[in-house]
Design an enzyme around this catalytic site. Structure first.
Site, PDB file in Angstrom:
ATOM      1  N   CYS A 162      -7.142  -9.243  21.406  1.00 19.24           N
ATOM      2  CA  CYS A 162      -8.442  -9.894  21.600  1.00 19.24           C
ATOM      3  C   CYS A 162      -9.133 -10.209  20.271  1.00 19.24           C
ATOM      4  O   CYS A 162     -10.056  -9.496  19.841  1.00 19.24           O
ATOM      5  CB  CYS A 162      -9.377  -9.090  22.481  1.00 19.24           C
ATOM      6  SG  CYS A 162     -10.779 -10.129  22.958  1.00 19.24           S
ATOM      7  N   CYS A 345     -10.255 -16.433  25.542  1.00 18.83           N
ATOM      8  CA  CYS A 345     -11.128 -15.459  24.898  1.00 18.83           C
ATOM      9  C   CYS A 345     -12.551 -15.693  25.418  1.00 18.83           C
ATOM     10  O   CYS A 345     -13.177 -16.696  25.073  1.00 18.83           O
ATOM     11  CB  CYS A 345     -11.050 -15.662  23.378  1.00 18.83           C
ATOM     12  SG  CYS A 345     -11.719 -14.269  22.492  1.00 18.83           S
TER      13      CYS A 345
HETATM   14  C1  LIG Z   1     -12.207  -4.122  22.844  1.00 21.98           C
HETATM   15  C2  LIG Z   1     -11.190  -4.998  23.537  1.00 21.98           C
HETATM   16  C3  LIG Z   1     -11.613  -6.160  24.158  1.00 21.98           C
HETATM   17  C4  LIG Z   1     -10.692  -6.978  24.804  1.00 21.98           C
HETATM   18  N1  LIG Z   1     -11.157  -8.090  25.452  1.00 21.98           N
HETATM   19  C5  LIG Z   1     -10.287  -8.860  26.135  1.00 21.98           C
HETATM   20  C6  LIG Z   1     -10.769  -9.967  26.902  1.00 21.98           C
HETATM   21  O1  LIG Z   1     -11.960 -10.231  26.955  1.00 21.98           O
HETATM   22  N2  LIG Z   1      -9.877 -10.723  27.568  1.00 21.98           N
HETATM   23  C7  LIG Z   1      -8.540 -10.431  27.552  1.00 21.98           C
HETATM   24  O2  LIG Z   1      -7.767 -11.139  28.192  1.00 21.98           O
HETATM   25  N3  LIG Z   1      -8.055  -9.393  26.817  1.00 21.98           N
HETATM   26  C8  LIG Z   1      -8.885  -8.595  26.124  1.00 21.98           C
HETATM   27  N4  LIG Z   1      -8.415  -7.511  25.434  1.00 21.98           N
HETATM   28  C9  LIG Z   1      -6.959  -7.370  25.216  1.00 21.98           C
HETATM   29  C10 LIG Z   1      -6.189  -6.753  26.385  1.00 21.98           C
HETATM   30  O3  LIG Z   1      -6.753  -5.533  26.766  1.00 21.98           O
HETATM   31  C11 LIG Z   1      -4.737  -6.550  25.928  1.00 21.98           C
HETATM   32  O4  LIG Z   1      -4.235  -7.776  25.441  1.00 21.98           O
HETATM   33  C12 LIG Z   1      -3.847  -6.065  27.062  1.00 21.98           C
HETATM   34  O5  LIG Z   1      -4.285  -4.817  27.536  1.00 21.98           O
HETATM   35  C13 LIG Z   1      -2.392  -5.958  26.590  1.00 21.98           C
HETATM   36  O6  LIG Z   1      -1.584  -5.485  27.612  1.00 21.98           O
HETATM   37  P1  LIG Z   1      -0.214  -4.726  27.272  1.00 21.98           P
HETATM   38  O7  LIG Z   1       0.382  -4.352  28.576  1.00 21.98           O
HETATM   39  O8  LIG Z   1       0.575  -5.511  26.288  1.00 21.98           O
HETATM   40  O9  LIG Z   1      -0.697  -3.412  26.511  1.00 21.98           O
HETATM   41  P2  LIG Z   1      -1.592  -2.231  27.106  1.00 21.98           P
HETATM   42  O10 LIG Z   1      -2.395  -2.684  28.268  1.00 21.98           O
HETATM   43  O11 LIG Z   1      -2.313  -1.646  25.948  1.00 21.98           O
HETATM   44  O12 LIG Z   1      -0.524  -1.194  27.681  1.00 21.98           O
HETATM   45  C14 LIG Z   1       0.496  -0.626  26.902  1.00 21.98           C
HETATM   46  C15 LIG Z   1       1.087   0.547  27.667  1.00 21.98           C
HETATM   47  O13 LIG Z   1       2.265   1.006  26.985  1.00 21.98           O
HETATM   48  C16 LIG Z   1       2.268   2.414  27.002  1.00 21.98           C
HETATM   49  N5  LIG Z   1       3.073   2.921  25.890  1.00 21.98           N
HETATM   50  C17 LIG Z   1       2.700   3.061  24.600  1.00 21.98           C
HETATM   51  N6  LIG Z   1       3.695   3.645  23.901  1.00 21.98           N
HETATM   52  C18 LIG Z   1       4.723   3.853  24.769  1.00 21.98           C
HETATM   53  C19 LIG Z   1       6.024   4.414  24.627  1.00 21.98           C
HETATM   54  N7  LIG Z   1       6.447   4.933  23.471  1.00 21.98           N
HETATM   55  N8  LIG Z   1       6.818   4.451  25.720  1.00 21.98           N
HETATM   56  C20 LIG Z   1       6.397   3.962  26.904  1.00 21.98           C
HETATM   57  N9  LIG Z   1       5.160   3.423  27.085  1.00 21.98           N
HETATM   58  C21 LIG Z   1       4.341   3.380  26.027  1.00 21.98           C
HETATM   59  C22 LIG Z   1       0.783   2.782  26.888  1.00 21.98           C
HETATM   60  O14 LIG Z   1       0.553   4.120  27.368  1.00 21.98           O
HETATM   61  C23 LIG Z   1       0.120   1.725  27.758  1.00 21.98           C
HETATM   62  O15 LIG Z   1      -0.014   2.153  29.097  1.00 21.98           O
HETATM   63  C24 LIG Z   1      -9.311  -6.637  24.807  1.00 21.98           C
HETATM   64  C25 LIG Z   1      -8.885  -5.457  24.174  1.00 21.98           C
HETATM   65  C26 LIG Z   1      -9.821  -4.634  23.568  1.00 21.98           C
HETATM   66  C27 LIG Z   1      -9.344  -3.347  22.919  1.00 21.98           C
END
Ligand SMILES: Cc1cc2nc3c(=O)[nH]c(=O)nc-3n(C[C@H](O)[C@H](O)[C@H](O)COP(=O)(O)OP(=O)(O)OC[C@H]3O[C@@H](n4cnc5c(N)ncnc54)[C@H](O)[C@@H]3O)c2cc1C
Length: 401
Positions: A162, A345
Site C-alpha cells: 500500500c 489505492c
Molecule cells: C497500513 C496498511 C494499509 C493498507 N491499505 C490498503 C488499502 O487501502 N487497500 C489495499 O488494497 N491494500 C492495502 N494494504 C495492503 C494489503 O493489506 C496487502 O497488500 C495484502 O494484505 C497482501 O496480502 P498477502 O496475502 O500477499 O499478504 P498478507 O495478507 O500479509 O498475508 C501473508 C501471510 O503469510 C503468512 N506467512 C508469513 N511467513 C510465512 C511462512 N514462513 N510460512 C507460511 N506462511 C507465512 C503470514 O502469517 C500471513 O498470514 C494496506 C496494508 C497496510 C499495512
C-alpha cells in the site's frame, strides 16, 4: 500426518485464502493444504482508519481457524526452505511437505531494523506506525493529543505494501488539526523516498493540491535511517545537486514512520527468488503469475516481483489469473489468463472524502465508476470505511468477490 497435497499454498493471508476459495469454487474435489504459522488473520487496509480514530482495531483481526476455507487443511507451520526440484518445502520445525502444485504468497517483510532506533521507540515518545497492528491505535492517540509543533511522516525508499498508506494518515491528521483550529501551529513534513507524490499524474495532481492546502513541506528522494527518540530527532540522507549524499536531521514532536520492506528472508534465501531484484521477490511472469523457471509454481500478493502496486486490490485481480492458469496446467492446457497490473489505492484526502486511485502496469487510470475518481468524494469514503471491510470478510476471503 498427511504430508502430500495436490496444491500447497504458502501463506494464509489475503492472497492465500482468496485463491484457495476460488479454486474450490471451480473444483470442489481439489486437495489443498495451506501452511501458515499465524493464529490470527488481519485486515490490514483498515489500520489507516484505526490510526485516524474511526475504526475499531478489534474489527481488523479474526482467528485464522475461523477464516480458513472449509475443505482445505490448515498446517500451522512456518516454511523456511523451498526445494522445487523435488516438489517439496521444509518448515522451521523440520517437517517436510510435498506437492503437485505450489502457490507462494507469504506477504512482505517489514524491515523495522533498517531504521535505527525505530523498533524500540514504537508506541511511545510520540512515534508510531500504522504498519503494526499493535501500534496503529497509538497513532490516533498521538494525533488526537497533538497541540502543535513539528509532525513528521516518513515513506521509505523501497517498494512497500500500500504505497499510499504513509501519506493517507498525514492527510487525515492535517484535516483533524485543521478542524481543531491548530493547523497554523503545526509544521508538517513528509520525508519520502519516492520522487513524486503519486506515480499516476491524474491522481498526483489532486494530491499536490491537498499538500498545498495543508501547508505540508514535502522532501522527495530522502532516505530516513535513524530515529533518536530521546532527543526527538530523525535522521535522513538527502542528495545535493552535485549528487553527494548529505546526512541531515530534523527535530520532531510527532512521528509516523513506515519501515523499509522486502521479500521475507526465506524467499530471499531461496531458489524461487528473482536474482535481479534487489528486494528478493519471487520471480514470476508478470502477466501469467507463473514462476519463470518452475512451471508448477505460482505466486501472488505482496511477495512477487510483478512491478505492480502491492495491495489487496491487486490480489483481487491476480487470484482469478492464478486459478485459471493453474487449472489449465493441471489439464495439460496452455496458460492464457493475464494480469494487467491493476491496483487500487483508496486515498482519504480529508475525513469524509476519498480519491479512489485505480491504475495498471502502464500507470494509466482504470476507473471502475462512471465518475471522475481523481476528485475526492463521499461515496468512495463510504466504500473504503464501510463496504470494503465487509466485502473482505464476507466475500473476498470466500472467493466470491
Ligand atoms: C497500513 C496498511 C494499509 C493498507 N491499505 C490498503 C488499502 O487501502 N487497500 C489495499 O488494497 N491494500 C492495502 N494494504 C495492503 C494489503 O493489506 C496487502 O497488500 C495484502 O494484505 C497482501 O496480502 P498477502 O496475502 O500477499 O499478504 P498478507 O495478507 O500479509 O498475508 C501473508 C501471510 O503469510 C503468512 N506467512 C508469513 N511467513 C510465512 C511462512 N514462513 N510460512 C507460511 N506462511 C507465512 C503470514 O502469517 C500471513 O498470514 C494496506 C496494508 C497496510 C499495512
Amino acid at each position: 500426518m498427511v504430508n502430500h497435497y495436490q496444491i500447497l499454498i504458502i501463506g494464509g493471508g489475503n492472497a492465500g485464502l482468496s485463491v484457495a476459495s476460488q479454486l474450490l469454487i471451480k473444483r470442489s474435489n481439489l486437495n489443498i493444504g495451506i501452511i501458515d504459522p499465524s493464529e490470527k488473520h488481519y485486515y490490514q487496509p483498515a489500520w489507516t482508519l484505526v490510526g485516524a480514530g474511526i475504526f475499531d482495531i478489534n474489527k481488523t483481526v479474526r482467528n485464522e481457524k475461523d477464516v480458513i476455507p472449509k475443505n482445505t487443511t490448515w498446517i500451522k507451520e512456518a516454511v523456511n526452505e523451498f526445494m522445487p526440484n523435488e516438489n517439496k518445502v521444509r518448515c522451521s520445525s523440520g517437517k517436510e511437505f510435498t506437492y503437485n502444485y505450489l502457490i507462494v504468497c507469504p506477504g512482505i517483510q517489514l524491515d523495522w531494523d533498517k531504521i535505527k532506533g525505530l523498533k524500540d521507540t514504537l508506541g511511545k515518545n510520540n512515534v508510531s506506525s500504522n504498519y503494526s497492528f499493535q501500534h496503529a491505535p497509538y497513532t490516533w492517540e498521538m494525533i488526537e493529543n497533538f497541540k502543535g509543533g513539528t509532525a513528521v511522516f516518513t515513506n521509505p525508499t523501497t517498494p512497500i505494501k500500500c504505497g499510499g498508506a504513509p501519506h493517507k494518515i498525514m492527510y487525515l491528521a492535517v484535516d483533524y488539526w485543521r478542524k481543531q483550529g491548530i493547523l497554523d501551529k503545526c509544521d508538517v513534513h513528509y520525508l519520502s523516498g519516492a520522487t513524486v507524490i503519486f506515480g499516476v499524474k491524474e491522481y498526483a495532481a489532486t494530491l499536490t493540491e491537498v499538500v498545498k492546502r495543508g501547508n505540508i513541506k514535502v522532501h522527495f528522494g530522502v532516505n530516513v535511517n535513524e530515529i533518536d527518540a530521546a532527543n526527538k530527532t530523525i535522521f535522513y540522507e538527502e542528495k545535493n545537486q552535485a549528487g553527494e549524499v548529505l546526512r541531515k536531521s530534523m527535530k520532531f514532536d510527532l512521528c509516523h514512520a513506515v519501515p523499509p520492506q522486502s521479500a521475507p528472508d526465506f524467499i530471499k534465501n531461496s531458489i524461487l527468488k528473482d536474482e535481479a531484484n534487489p528486494f528478493g521477490y519471487v520471480e514470476i511472469d508478470k502477466y501469467t503469475m507463473q514462476h519463470t523457471r518452475f512451471p508448477n509454481v505460482f505466486a501472488l500478493g505482496d511477495c512477487t516481483n510483478a512491478p505492480c502496486s502491492k495491495t489487496g486490490a491487486a490480489i483481487r485481480k491476480q487470484a482469478p489469473v492464478v486459478v485459471t492458469n493453474l487449472l489449465a496446467i493441471m489439464d495439460n492446457k496452455k496458460v492464457t489468463a493475464q494480469y494487467d497490473g491493476y491496483s487500487a489505492c483508496p486515498i482519504p484526502t480529508q475525513y469524509g472524502k476519498l480519491m479512489l486511485a485505480e491504475f495498471d502496469y502502464t500507470n494509466t487510470p482504470k476507473m471502475t465508476f462512471p465518475i471522475n475518481q481523481a476528485k475526492p468524494n463521499w461515496a468512495m469514503w463510504i466504500l473504503k470505511t464501510k463496504v470494503l471491510p465487509w466485502l473482505y470478510w464476507n466475500k473476498i476471503l470466500k472467493g466470491t468477490a
